[in-house]
Design a protein around this motif. Structure first.
Motif, PDB file in Angstrom:
ATOM      1  N   ASP A  78      -6.593  -7.519 -13.348  1.00  0.00           N
ATOM      2  CA  ASP A  78      -5.605  -7.835 -12.302  1.00  0.00           C
ATOM      3  C   ASP A  78      -4.190  -7.497 -12.777  1.00  0.00           C
ATOM      4  O   ASP A  78      -3.391  -6.955 -12.019  1.00  0.00           O
ATOM      5  N   THR A  79      -3.898  -7.817 -14.029  1.00  0.00           N
ATOM      6  CA  THR A  79      -2.577  -7.546 -14.586  1.00  0.00           C
ATOM      7  C   THR A  79      -2.305  -6.045 -14.629  1.00  0.00           C
ATOM      8  O   THR A  79      -1.251  -5.579 -14.186  1.00  0.00           O
ATOM      9  N   ILE A  80      -3.254  -5.279 -15.152  1.00  0.00           N
ATOM     10  CA  ILE A  80      -3.088  -3.824 -15.245  1.00  0.00           C
ATOM     11  C   ILE A  80      -2.971  -3.216 -13.848  1.00  0.00           C
ATOM     12  O   ILE A  80      -2.091  -2.394 -13.581  1.00  0.00           O
ATOM     13  N   ARG A  81      -3.833  -3.633 -12.941  1.00  0.00           N
ATOM     14  CA  ARG A  81      -3.807  -3.075 -11.583  1.00  0.00           C
ATOM     15  C   ARG A  81      -2.542  -3.476 -10.832  1.00  0.00           C
ATOM     16  O   ARG A  81      -2.054  -2.727  -9.979  1.00  0.00           O
ATOM     17  N   THR A  82      -1.988  -4.635 -11.149  1.00  0.00           N
ATOM     18  CA  THR A  82      -0.713  -5.033 -10.561  1.00  0.00           C
ATOM     19  C   THR A  82       0.388  -4.090 -11.031  1.00  0.00           C
ATOM     20  O   THR A  82       1.232  -3.669 -10.238  1.00  0.00           O
ATOM     21  N   GLU A  83       0.369  -3.726 -12.311  1.00  0.00           N
ATOM     22  CA  GLU A  83       1.343  -2.748 -12.805  1.00  0.00           C
ATOM     23  C   GLU A  83       1.180  -1.419 -12.071  1.00  0.00           C
ATOM     24  O   GLU A  83       2.172  -0.802 -11.670  1.00  0.00           O
ATOM     25  N   PHE A  84      -0.051  -0.992 -11.891  1.00  0.00           N
ATOM     26  CA  PHE A  84      -0.303   0.270 -11.177  1.00  0.00           C
ATOM     27  C   PHE A  84       0.221   0.197  -9.740  1.00  0.00           C
ATOM     28  O   PHE A  84       0.825   1.141  -9.247  1.00  0.00           O
ATOM     29  N   THR A  85       0.000  -0.929  -9.075  1.00  0.00           N
ATOM     30  CA  THR A  85       0.480  -1.113  -7.702  1.00  0.00           C
ATOM     31  C   THR A  85       2.001  -1.073  -7.648  1.00  0.00           C
ATOM     32  O   THR A  85       2.585  -0.444  -6.759  1.00  0.00           O
ATOM     33  N   LEU A  86       2.649  -1.720  -8.600  1.00  0.00           N
ATOM     34  CA  LEU A  86       4.117  -1.699  -8.632  1.00  0.00           C
ATOM     35  C   LEU A  86       4.642  -0.283  -8.855  1.00  0.00           C
ATOM     36  O   LEU A  86       5.650   0.111  -8.266  1.00  0.00           O
ATOM     37  N   LEU A  87       3.958   0.502  -9.687  1.00  0.00           N
ATOM     38  CA  LEU A  87       4.351   1.904  -9.879  1.00  0.00           C
ATOM     39  C   LEU A  87       4.197   2.683  -8.579  1.00  0.00           C
ATOM     40  O   LEU A  87       5.070   3.474  -8.211  1.00  0.00           O
ATOM     41  N   GLU A  88       3.079   2.465  -7.868  1.00  0.00           N
ATOM     42  CA  GLU A  88       2.856   3.143  -6.583  1.00  0.00           C
ATOM     43  C   GLU A  88       3.949   2.783  -5.585  1.00  0.00           C
ATOM     44  O   GLU A  88       4.455   3.646  -4.858  1.00  0.00           O
ATOM     45  N   GLU A  89       4.302   1.519  -5.535  1.00  0.00           N
ATOM     46  CA  GLU A  89       5.341   1.083  -4.606  1.00  0.00           C
ATOM     47  C   GLU A  89       6.679   1.719  -4.951  1.00  0.00           C
ATOM     48  O   GLU A  89       7.425   2.126  -4.066  1.00  0.00           O
ATOM     49  N   HIS A  90       6.987   1.810  -6.225  1.00  0.00           N
ATOM     50  CA  HIS A  90       8.239   2.441  -6.628  1.00  0.00           C
ATOM     51  C   HIS A  90       8.222   3.930  -6.281  1.00  0.00           C
ATOM     52  O   HIS A  90       9.218   4.470  -5.810  1.00  0.00           O
TER      53      HIS A  90
END
Length: 172
Positions: free
Chosen positions: A152-164
């Motif tokens: 969840d932590t890693i995928r949250t980072e990935f999601t934040l990168l996608e949003e940026h």
């Protein structure tokens, strides 16, 4: 237990590394993960290496954790994540780092590596780590339970990168 997750982004490798080491990015990650407290410290090494160390502390309530874990943990736990980013090669655009996550109040720890490298017109980001539980009789069960939080932590980072990335594209 092996953890291995990869994503790609249109952001440059340097931009990804720089974003992942900002207070705003780490605070957003902590908020999305449900942290009840957050703190962060960034230390940049001297030139020419410019190595960077990022230490975050996130406190979580354990009320929603699986019942079998409750006798082994406190009402709250603190995850201390340390990322030690190595300098890229001169003129290079690949960034690597070591990370460790120690959980005060729970019998688990994670050690691994992150690699951000050029991919197409952006970057590929790979987290590889070893999750260990210090509970001999229940090691596998605890590791499997903790793996969900790690992913969840890693995928949250990935999601934040996608949003940026999406926001950057809109602002062009």
């Amino acid at each position: 237990m092996l953890i291995d997750e990869t994503t790609t982004t249109a952001l440059s490798p340097e931009r990804v590394r720089d974003l992942m080491t900002t207070d705003a990015f780490q605070r957003a990650k902590a908020d999305r993960l449900g942290a009840i407290e957050f703190g962060m410290e960034v230390t940049d090494g001297p030139p020419p290496e410019h190595a960077r160390t990022v230490v975050t502390r996130r406190r979580f309530d354990t009320a929603g954790f699986p019942e079998f874990l409750k006798p082994m943990i406190r009402p709250t736990i603190v995850a201390v994540e340390t990322e030690r980013w190595h300098p890229s090669e001169p003129g290079g655009d690949t960034f690597t780092g070591d990370f460790e996550v120690d959980v005060d109040g729970a019998p688990v720890a994670l050690r691994g590596h992150v690699r951000i490298e050029p991919h197409d017109d952006g970057a590929r980001v790979t987290f590889t780590g070893n999750l260990r539980a210090a509970v001999p009789l229940f090691r596998s069960k605890v590791e499997q339970s903790a793996a969900g939080s790690v992913l969840d932590t890693i995928r949250t980072e990935f999601t934040l990168l996608e949003e940026h990335e999406t926001t950057s594209r809109r602002n062009r």
